[in-house]
Design a protein around this motif. Structure first.
Motif, PDB file in Angstrom:
ATOM      1  N   MET A  22     -81.764 -61.700  -7.471  1.00  0.00           N
ATOM      2  CA  MET A  22     -80.440 -61.926  -8.088  1.00  0.00           C
ATOM      3  C   MET A  22     -80.390 -63.333  -8.682  1.00  0.00           C
ATOM      4  SD  MET A  22     -76.651 -61.733  -6.338  1.00  0.00           S
ATOM      5  CE  MET A  22     -76.841 -60.001  -5.974  1.00  0.00           C
ATOM      6  N   SER A  23     -79.748 -63.455  -9.813  1.00  0.00           N
ATOM      7  CA  SER A  23     -79.626 -64.753 -10.457  1.00  0.00           C
ATOM      8  C   SER A  23     -78.885 -65.735  -9.559  1.00  0.00           C
ATOM      9  CB  SER A  23     -78.859 -64.614 -11.780  1.00  0.00           C
ATOM     10  OG  SER A  23     -78.541 -65.880 -12.289  1.00  0.00           O
ATOM     11  N   ASP A  24     -79.386 -66.974  -9.544  1.00  0.00           N
ATOM     12  CA  ASP A  24     -78.737 -68.022  -8.753  1.00  0.00           C
ATOM     13  C   ASP A  24     -77.317 -68.283  -9.242  1.00  0.00           C
ATOM     14  OD1 ASP A  24     -78.974 -70.080  -6.665  1.00  0.00           O
ATOM     15  OD2 ASP A  24     -78.742 -71.481  -8.336  1.00  0.00           O
ATOM     16  N   ALA A  25     -77.069 -67.955 -10.502  1.00  0.00           N
ATOM     17  CA  ALA A  25     -75.735 -68.180 -11.066  1.00  0.00           C
ATOM     18  C   ALA A  25     -74.680 -67.316 -10.400  1.00  0.00           C
ATOM     19  CB  ALA A  25     -75.748 -67.929 -12.567  1.00  0.00           C
ATOM     20  N   LEU A  26     -75.112 -66.208  -9.768  1.00  0.00           N
ATOM     21  CA  LEU A  26     -74.160 -65.280  -9.149  1.00  0.00           C
ATOM     22  C   LEU A  26     -74.119 -65.416  -7.627  1.00  0.00           C
ATOM     23  CD1 LEU A  26     -74.758 -62.067 -11.266  1.00  0.00           C
ATOM     24  CD2 LEU A  26     -73.009 -63.840 -11.540  1.00  0.00           C
ATOM     25  N   ARG A  27     -74.616 -66.555  -7.117  1.00  0.00           N
ATOM     26  CA  ARG A  27     -74.523 -66.773  -5.671  1.00  0.00           C
ATOM     27  C   ARG A  27     -73.052 -66.945  -5.276  1.00  0.00           C
ATOM     28  NH1 ARG A  27     -75.604 -71.667  -7.926  1.00  0.00           N
ATOM     29  NH2 ARG A  27     -74.514 -73.490  -7.119  1.00  0.00           N
ATOM     30  N   PRO A  28     -72.713 -66.699  -4.009  1.00  0.00           N
ATOM     31  CA  PRO A  28     -71.313 -66.845  -3.574  1.00  0.00           C
ATOM     32  C   PRO A  28     -70.754 -68.221  -3.897  1.00  0.00           C
ATOM     33  CG  PRO A  28     -72.600 -65.754  -1.891  1.00  0.00           C
ATOM     34  CD  PRO A  28     -73.574 -66.235  -2.929  1.00  0.00           C
ATOM     35  N   MET A  29     -69.531 -68.250  -4.373  1.00  0.00           N
ATOM     36  CA  MET A  29     -68.892 -69.520  -4.728  1.00  0.00           C
ATOM     37  C   MET A  29     -68.342 -70.192  -3.471  1.00  0.00           C
ATOM     38  SD  MET A  29     -66.869 -68.386  -8.181  1.00  0.00           S
ATOM     39  CE  MET A  29     -66.194 -70.028  -8.407  1.00  0.00           C
ATOM     40  N   SER A  30     -68.572 -71.489  -3.378  1.00  0.00           N
ATOM     41  CA  SER A  30     -68.030 -72.234  -2.244  1.00  0.00           C
ATOM     42  C   SER A  30     -66.641 -72.735  -2.617  1.00  0.00           C
ATOM     43  CB  SER A  30     -68.928 -73.423  -1.908  1.00  0.00           C
ATOM     44  OG  SER A  30     -68.997 -74.313  -3.004  1.00  0.00           O
ATOM     45  N   ARG A  31     -65.838 -72.996  -1.623  1.00  0.00           N
ATOM     46  CA  ARG A  31     -64.522 -73.564  -1.879  1.00  0.00           C
ATOM     47  C   ARG A  31     -64.309 -74.718  -0.910  1.00  0.00           C
ATOM     48  NH1 ARG A  31     -60.383 -68.989   0.507  1.00  0.00           N
ATOM     49  NH2 ARG A  31     -61.469 -68.588   2.470  1.00  0.00           N
ATOM     50  N   PRO A  32     -63.462 -75.634  -1.255  1.00  0.00           N
ATOM     51  CA  PRO A  32     -63.265 -76.808  -0.401  1.00  0.00           C
ATOM     52  C   PRO A  32     -62.830 -76.399   1.002  1.00  0.00           C
ATOM     53  CG  PRO A  32     -62.201 -77.111  -2.525  1.00  0.00           C
ATOM     54  CD  PRO A  32     -62.621 -75.670  -2.455  1.00  0.00           C
ATOM     55  N   ARG A  33     -63.406 -77.050   2.004  1.00  0.00           N
ATOM     56  CA  ARG A  33     -62.936 -76.850   3.362  1.00  0.00           C
ATOM     57  C   ARG A  33     -61.512 -77.370   3.446  1.00  0.00           C
ATOM     58  NH1 ARG A  33     -68.140 -78.919   3.480  1.00  0.00           N
ATOM     59  NH2 ARG A  33     -69.712 -77.637   4.519  1.00  0.00           N
ATOM     60  N   LEU A  34     -60.743 -76.774   4.323  1.00  0.00           N
ATOM     61  CA  LEU A  34     -59.342 -77.162   4.412  1.00  0.00           C
ATOM     62  C   LEU A  34     -59.189 -78.629   4.795  1.00  0.00           C
ATOM     63  CD1 LEU A  34     -56.558 -75.987   4.016  1.00  0.00           C
ATOM     64  CD2 LEU A  34     -56.509 -75.387   6.448  1.00  0.00           C
ATOM     65  N   TYR A  35     -60.048 -79.104   5.701  1.00  0.00           N
ATOM     66  CA  TYR A  35     -59.915 -80.504   6.104  1.00  0.00           C
ATOM     67  C   TYR A  35     -60.254 -81.452   4.958  1.00  0.00           C
ATOM     68  CZ  TYR A  35     -65.011 -80.617   7.071  1.00  0.00           C
ATOM     69  OH  TYR A  35     -66.367 -80.555   6.980  1.00  0.00           O
ATOM     70  N   GLU A  36     -61.078 -81.003   4.001  1.00  0.00           N
ATOM     71  CA  GLU A  36     -61.350 -81.826   2.826  1.00  0.00           C
ATOM     72  C   GLU A  36     -60.076 -81.992   1.994  1.00  0.00           C
ATOM     73  OE1 GLU A  36     -65.177 -81.287   0.654  1.00  0.00           O
ATOM     74  OE2 GLU A  36     -65.364 -79.545   1.964  1.00  0.00           O
ATOM     75  N   GLN A  37     -59.293 -80.933   1.917  1.00  0.00           N
ATOM     76  CA  GLN A  37     -58.023 -81.017   1.197  1.00  0.00           C
ATOM     77  C   GLN A  37     -57.055 -81.948   1.917  1.00  0.00           C
ATOM     78  OE1 GLN A  37     -56.544 -77.070  -0.158  1.00  0.00           O
ATOM     79  NE2 GLN A  37     -58.498 -76.253   0.567  1.00  0.00           N
ATOM     80  N   VAL A  38     -57.095 -81.922   3.250  1.00  0.00           N
ATOM     81  CA  VAL A  38     -56.252 -82.834   4.029  1.00  0.00           C
ATOM     82  C   VAL A  38     -56.654 -84.279   3.747  1.00  0.00           C
ATOM     83  CG1 VAL A  38     -55.618 -83.593   6.354  1.00  0.00           C
ATOM     84  CG2 VAL A  38     -55.816 -81.142   5.847  1.00  0.00           C
ATOM     85  N   ILE A  39     -57.964 -84.541   3.696  1.00  0.00           N
ATOM     86  CA  ILE A  39     -58.454 -85.892   3.399  1.00  0.00           C
ATOM     87  C   ILE A  39     -57.945 -86.356   2.042  1.00  0.00           C
ATOM     88  CG2 ILE A  39     -60.526 -87.246   2.867  1.00  0.00           C
ATOM     89  CD1 ILE A  39     -61.988 -85.551   4.983  1.00  0.00           C
ATOM     90  N   ASP A  40     -58.004 -85.462   1.049  1.00  0.00           N
ATOM     91  CA  ASP A  40     -57.550 -85.820  -0.290  1.00  0.00           C
ATOM     92  C   ASP A  40     -56.059 -86.148  -0.296  1.00  0.00           C
ATOM     93  OD1 ASP A  40     -58.136 -86.055  -3.181  1.00  0.00           O
ATOM     94  OD2 ASP A  40     -56.740 -84.376  -3.350  1.00  0.00           O
ATOM     95  N   ARG A  41     -55.269 -85.364   0.430  1.00  0.00           N
ATOM     96  CA  ARG A  41     -53.837 -85.640   0.518  1.00  0.00           C
ATOM     97  C   ARG A  41     -53.572 -86.971   1.215  1.00  0.00           C
ATOM     98  NH1 ARG A  41     -50.225 -81.387  -0.059  1.00  0.00           N
ATOM     99  NH2 ARG A  41     -51.088 -79.847  -1.521  1.00  0.00           N
ATOM    100  N   LEU A  42     -54.328 -87.264   2.255  1.00  0.00           N
ATOM    101  CA  LEU A  42     -54.153 -88.537   2.967  1.00  0.00           C
ATOM    102  C   LEU A  42     -54.524 -89.718   2.065  1.00  0.00           C
ATOM    103  CD1 LEU A  42     -55.560 -87.685   6.520  1.00  0.00           C
ATOM    104  CD2 LEU A  42     -53.172 -88.065   5.878  1.00  0.00           C
ATOM    105  N   ARG A  43     -55.587 -89.547   1.273  1.00  0.00           N
ATOM    106  CA  ARG A  43     -55.982 -90.615   0.340  1.00  0.00           C
ATOM    107  C   ARG A  43     -54.847 -90.917  -0.636  1.00  0.00           C
ATOM    108  NH1 ARG A  43     -57.417 -90.592  -4.639  1.00  0.00           N
ATOM    109  NH2 ARG A  43     -57.614 -88.320  -4.729  1.00  0.00           N
ATOM    110  N   LYS A  44     -54.236 -89.853  -1.180  1.00  0.00           N
ATOM    111  CA  LYS A  44     -53.137 -90.042  -2.122  1.00  0.00           C
ATOM    112  C   LYS A  44     -51.921 -90.653  -1.434  1.00  0.00           C
ATOM    113  CE  LYS A  44     -54.595 -86.198  -5.083  1.00  0.00           C
ATOM    114  NZ  LYS A  44     -54.316 -84.813  -5.529  1.00  0.00           N
ATOM    115  N   TYR A  45     -51.673 -90.247  -0.201  1.00  0.00           N
ATOM    116  CA  TYR A  45     -50.530 -90.777   0.556  1.00  0.00           C
ATOM    117  C   TYR A  45     -50.689 -92.281   0.777  1.00  0.00           C
ATOM    118  CZ  TYR A  45     -47.625 -91.802   4.642  1.00  0.00           C
ATOM    119  OH  TYR A  45     -46.738 -92.378   5.520  1.00  0.00           O
ATOM    120  N   VAL A  46     -51.884 -92.701   1.172  1.00  0.00           N
ATOM    121  CA  VAL A  46     -52.143 -94.126   1.417  1.00  0.00           C
ATOM    122  C   VAL A  46     -51.946 -94.933   0.141  1.00  0.00           C
ATOM    123  CG1 VAL A  46     -53.986 -95.798   1.920  1.00  0.00           C
ATOM    124  CG2 VAL A  46     -53.642 -93.806   3.407  1.00  0.00           C
ATOM    125  N   ALA A  47     -52.413 -94.386  -0.987  1.00  0.00           N
ATOM    126  CA  ALA A  47     -52.271 -95.089  -2.262  1.00  0.00           C
ATOM    127  C   ALA A  47     -50.808 -95.166  -2.690  1.00  0.00           C
ATOM    128  CB  ALA A  47     -53.099 -94.383  -3.339  1.00  0.00           C
TER     129      ALA A  47
END
Length: 245
Positions: A1-26
């Motif tokens: 199977m083509s590597d282009a059709l491998r399962p897509m990853s999505r951000p872990r939920l805690y990564e989204q929390v980190i991003d929100r905390l970064r914006k909050y601090v700023a």
């Protein structure tokens, strides 16, 4: 199977929390020493479980961006939460054990040889590196440059072109392990004391003692929070949902 059709990853939920905390601090213009909201409050405001918040805090701790005080909350170490991407952190976690093994094998021998072959100029260079690291720590820094100078001076004192070349080939990975170690709480002063012990053994010309002191030091270097961190632990987002409390 083509590597282009491998399962897509999505951000872990805690990564989204980190991003929100970064914006909050700023947005709130928080700085070093300021306290973040409690985990329960963050979970409620973000609409996630406390588990996801805890994992986000752990990642920030691993990177030396926050300090969690037992029973006292979480505090900023610097003025931002500009975290390293988690995938890069995961890759460093994978290669760090091999780097630490190589360092122990090679630098233990370098310390032994340095004790046997050092010149007065070599001893002066090692001593100057110790003094430099001591001054850095006194000014509130981690002593990274002093640590680099120390290990470079010990390598030079061993007068082994092949081992020096090997150390040079690992320079980038060694820098990673050095930075990782020295940002552990209380580590800079402990590393400094261990450097002094190595210097004393080299000064005495005691190869066995120098090798033993270097081995003890590098085993301390290996004790970093990154290696005990499990990037998948408690990640409800990766499983397809978040169980809110």
């Amino acid at each position: 199977m083509s590597d282009a059709l491998r399962p897509m990853s999505r951000p872990r939920l805690y990564e989204q929390v980190i991003d929100r905390l970064r914006k909050y601090v700023a947005e709130e213009r928080l700085g070093a020493g300021d306290k973040l909201p409690a985990e329960r409050e963050l979970a409620q405001r973000l609409g996630v479980s406390r588990t996801s918040v805890k994992q986000a805090i752990v990642v920030l701790q691993v990177q030396g961006l926050v300090e969690a005080r037992h029973g006292g909350g979480t505090y900023l170490v610097g003025d931002t939460l500009d975290a390293e991407p988690v995938e890069q952190l995961v890759e460093r976690r994978k290669r760090l054990p091999d780097v630490l093994d190589a360092r122990e094998a090679v630098e233990t021998k370098l310390a032994e040889l340095a004790a046997q072959r050092r010149t007065k100029a070599d001893l002066d260079a090692i001593s100057a590196a110790v003094d430099h690291m001591r001054a850095e720590i006194a000014e509130g820094a981690h002593g990274v440059d002093g640590d680099r100078r120390f290990h470079a001076a010990v390598t030079e004192a061993a007068h082994s072109a092949i081992l020096a070349e090997f150390m040079n080939s690992m320079a980038e990975q060694i820098t990673e392990s050095r930075t990782e170690s020295l940002r552990q709480p209380g580590r800079p002063s402990r590393s400094l004391n261990q450097h002094v012990a190595i210097l004393d053994a080299i000064s005495l010309g005691d190869g066995r003692r120098a090798a033993s002191a270097m081995r003890r030091h590098l085993r301390t270097v290996a004790k970093v929070r990154l290696l005990s961190w499990n990037p998948e632990e408690g990640d409800e987002g990766a499983a397809g949902g978040d169980a809110r409390e």
